[in-house]
Design a protein around this motif. Structure first.
Motif, short mmCIF file in Angstrom:
data_model
loop_
_atom_site.label_atom_id
_atom_site.label_comp_id
_atom_site.label_asym_id
_atom_site.label_seq_id
_atom_site.Cartn_x
_atom_site.Cartn_y
_atom_site.Cartn_z
N LEU A 149 0.82 -1.21 0.00
CA LEU A 149 0.00 0.00 0.00
C LEU A 149 0.86 1.26 0.00
CD1 LEU A 149 -2.86 -1.01 2.47
CD2 LEU A 149 -2.97 -0.88 -0.04
N THR A 150 1.98 1.23 0.73
CA THR A 150 2.86 2.41 0.74
C THR A 150 3.49 2.64 -0.63
OG1 THR A 150 4.82 1.15 1.45
CG2 THR A 150 3.38 2.03 3.18
N LEU A 151 3.68 1.57 -1.41
CA LEU A 151 4.24 1.74 -2.75
C LEU A 151 3.26 2.46 -3.68
CD1 LEU A 151 5.93 -1.75 -3.31
CD2 LEU A 151 6.97 0.36 -2.50
N TRP A 152 1.98 2.20 -3.49
CA TRP A 152 0.97 2.81 -4.36
C TRP A 152 0.56 4.21 -3.91
CZ3 TRP A 152 -0.30 0.97 -9.01
CH2 TRP A 152 0.01 -0.37 -9.29
N ALA A 153 0.86 4.56 -2.67
CA ALA A 153 0.41 5.85 -2.13
C ALA A 153 0.89 7.05 -2.95
CB ALA A 153 0.85 5.98 -0.67
N TRP B 59 17.68 -9.73 2.31
CA TRP B 59 17.47 -8.31 2.04
C TRP B 59 17.07 -8.03 0.60
CZ3 TRP B 59 17.16 -4.55 5.58
CH2 TRP B 59 17.62 -4.84 6.87
N VAL B 60 16.95 -9.05 -0.24
CA VAL B 60 16.64 -8.81 -1.66
C VAL B 60 15.26 -8.17 -1.82
CG1 VAL B 60 16.24 -9.91 -3.89
CG2 VAL B 60 18.15 -10.64 -2.47
N ARG B 61 14.23 -8.78 -1.21
CA ARG B 61 12.88 -8.25 -1.33
C ARG B 61 12.79 -6.86 -0.70
NH1 ARG B 61 10.35 -12.01 1.01
NH2 ARG B 61 9.60 -13.19 -0.76
N ARG B 62 13.44 -6.68 0.45
CA ARG B 62 13.42 -5.38 1.11
C ARG B 62 14.10 -4.31 0.25
NH1 ARG B 62 14.89 -6.57 7.47
NH2 ARG B 62 12.78 -7.16 8.13
N ALA C 1 12.35 -0.99 -1.19
CA ALA C 1 12.89 0.33 -0.90
C ALA C 1 13.13 1.12 -2.18
CB ALA C 1 14.18 0.20 -0.10
N ALA C 2 13.69 0.46 -3.20
CA ALA C 2 13.95 1.15 -4.47
C ALA C 2 12.65 1.58 -5.15
CB ALA C 2 14.75 0.23 -5.40
N ALA C 3 11.63 0.70 -5.11
CA ALA C 3 10.34 1.05 -5.71
C ALA C 3 9.69 2.21 -4.97
CB ALA C 3 9.42 -0.17 -5.71
N GLY C 4 9.72 2.16 -3.64
CA GLY C 4 9.14 3.25 -2.85
C GLY C 4 9.87 4.56 -3.05
N ALA C 5 11.20 4.51 -3.10
CA ALA C 5 11.99 5.73 -3.30
C ALA C 5 11.71 6.34 -4.67
CB ALA C 5 13.47 5.41 -3.15
N THR C 6 11.58 5.48 -5.69
CA THR C 6 11.29 5.98 -7.05
C THR C 6 9.93 6.65 -7.11
OG1 THR C 6 12.65 4.22 -8.02
CG2 THR C 6 11.05 5.31 -9.46
N PRO D 24 8.77 0.96 3.16
CA PRO D 24 8.59 -0.43 2.72
C PRO D 24 9.77 -1.32 3.09
CG PRO D 24 8.98 1.00 0.83
CD PRO D 24 8.74 1.89 2.01
N LEU D 25 10.97 -0.73 3.18
CA LEU D 25 12.13 -1.54 3.53
C LEU D 25 11.95 -2.19 4.90
CD1 LEU D 25 15.83 -0.79 2.95
CD2 LEU D 25 15.12 -1.31 5.26
N PHE D 26 11.47 -1.42 5.89
CA PHE D 26 11.31 -1.97 7.23
C PHE D 26 10.00 -2.72 7.40
CE2 PHE D 26 14.40 1.49 8.18
CZ PHE D 26 15.40 0.69 8.70
#
Length: 327
Positions: free
Chosen positions: A11-15, A81-84, A88-93, A136-138
């Motif tokens: 959900l945070t990725l789509w926000a 840590w791969v999925r995290r 993180a990269a998707a959320g940052a972008t 999303p990382l955490f």
């Protein structure tokens, strides 16, 4: 709890994309036909783009990042840590794209001329926006790193050592792959840098000569190396400058196996670093696999690996009486 954390992370990725869409619907009647998209050093904007086009591009990028991150958050991936990292990269972008959108639209509200807009403090928001990826990382749960199951393992008995007995084994191993790559890269460097150096000296080659030479040396390190096994455990040292590549003490070893190594299982050929372990793979064929007490693995291509495997099993036998290889 794991599913809830994963769903919240998605959900945070789509926000950010949702915010872009909602603000466009709410503000489109208050925005000019073109939005400022570039600012000069003097302050006001010096380039503008059609508002619908700008909206479409940014919403598309934010949505693509969110979709990719969501899909990869649901599929099984190797590595804690791969999925995290992907989340993180998707959320940052997505957040970075949102900051660009807000930096162009907020100063343009109720403005007719987009070239009068001043970015102002929004530039700080743009720099800080990628920190959103920490959410999303955490939130995403850590993944797993399943161990590689070696194929065609041979049964090797531990070498029985007396209390006062010392044993050592060593072998020089060369890699045709890295030797050929080093020659090819060095020859390419000669073709690229020799003409300007001959015309104007080393200064004419520019600063790129230094990192290129460093890259050649980095590849050359793996052309040949020495593998040693003694009371100190396993040591792998490059013959170039005697650079240590791997050291594993006996008290760190939980299991040793002589097996057939498949390059695809270890991430390919050469020196491989992957979640849960590392490897030096020269070809498909015999090698030795060491599983450490921290569950990390190390594999190395070796002809006749039974002898060093037996010695290592003998060295760890006092701490692990039932040590042995799987058959």
């Amino acid at each position: 709890m794991t599913f809830a954390r994963r769903l919240l992370a998605i959900l945070t990725l789509w926000a950010p994309g949702v915010v872009i869409l909602v603000t466009w619907i709410a503000w489109r009647d208050r925005l000019p036909a073109e939005l400022p998209t570039h600012w000069g050093s003097s302050g006001p904007a010096d380039a503008a783009t059609s508002a619908p086009v700008f909206f479409g591009w940014l919403l598309g990028v934010a949505g693509a990042a969110a979709l990719l991150g969501s899909v990869l958050a649901l599929v099984p991936l190797s590595g804690k840590w791969v999925r995290r990292a992907i989340g993180a990269a998707a959320g940052a972008t997505a957040a970075f794209v949102l900051s660009i959108w807000l930096g162009s639209t907020v100063p343009s509200l109720d403005v007719t001329d987009p070239f009068t807009g001043d970015l102002g403090a929004w530039v700080l928001v743009t720099f800080l926006a990628p920190c959103y990826g920490l959410i999303p990382l955490f939130l995403l749960p850590p993944g797993t790193s399943p161990p590689v199951e070696p194929k065609e393992t041979a049964k090797v008995e531990p070498l029985v050592l007396a209390d006062s007995q010392a044993v050592a084994w060593s072998r020089t191993v060369s890699s045709g792959l890295f030797i050929g790559t080093t020659i090819l890269v060095a020859a390419l460097g000669v073709l690229l840098f020799a003409p300007p150096i001959l015309r104007g000296g080393f200064a004419a080659a520019g600063w790129t000569l230094i990192p290129y030479c460093a890259a050649v040396l980095l590849v050359a390190v793996f052309c040949a190396y020495r593998v040693s096994v003694d009371w100190r455990g396993l040591r792998v040292t490059s013959l170039l400058f005697s650079i240590p590549l791997k050291r594993i003490a006996p008290d760190q070893i939980a299991q040793v196996e002589a097996a057939v190594l498949e390059p695809t299982q270890w991430g390919g050929w050469g020196y491989r670093i992957m979640p849960g372990g590392s490897a030096i793979i020269l070809r498909k064929g015999p090698g030795m696999v060491i599983t450490q007490r921290n569950e990390k693995q190390f594999a190395i291509s070796l002809d006749r690996p039974e002898e060093p495997t037996s010695i290592l099993l003998g060295l760890i036998a006092p701490a692990k009486p039932n040590a042995g290889a799987r058959s």
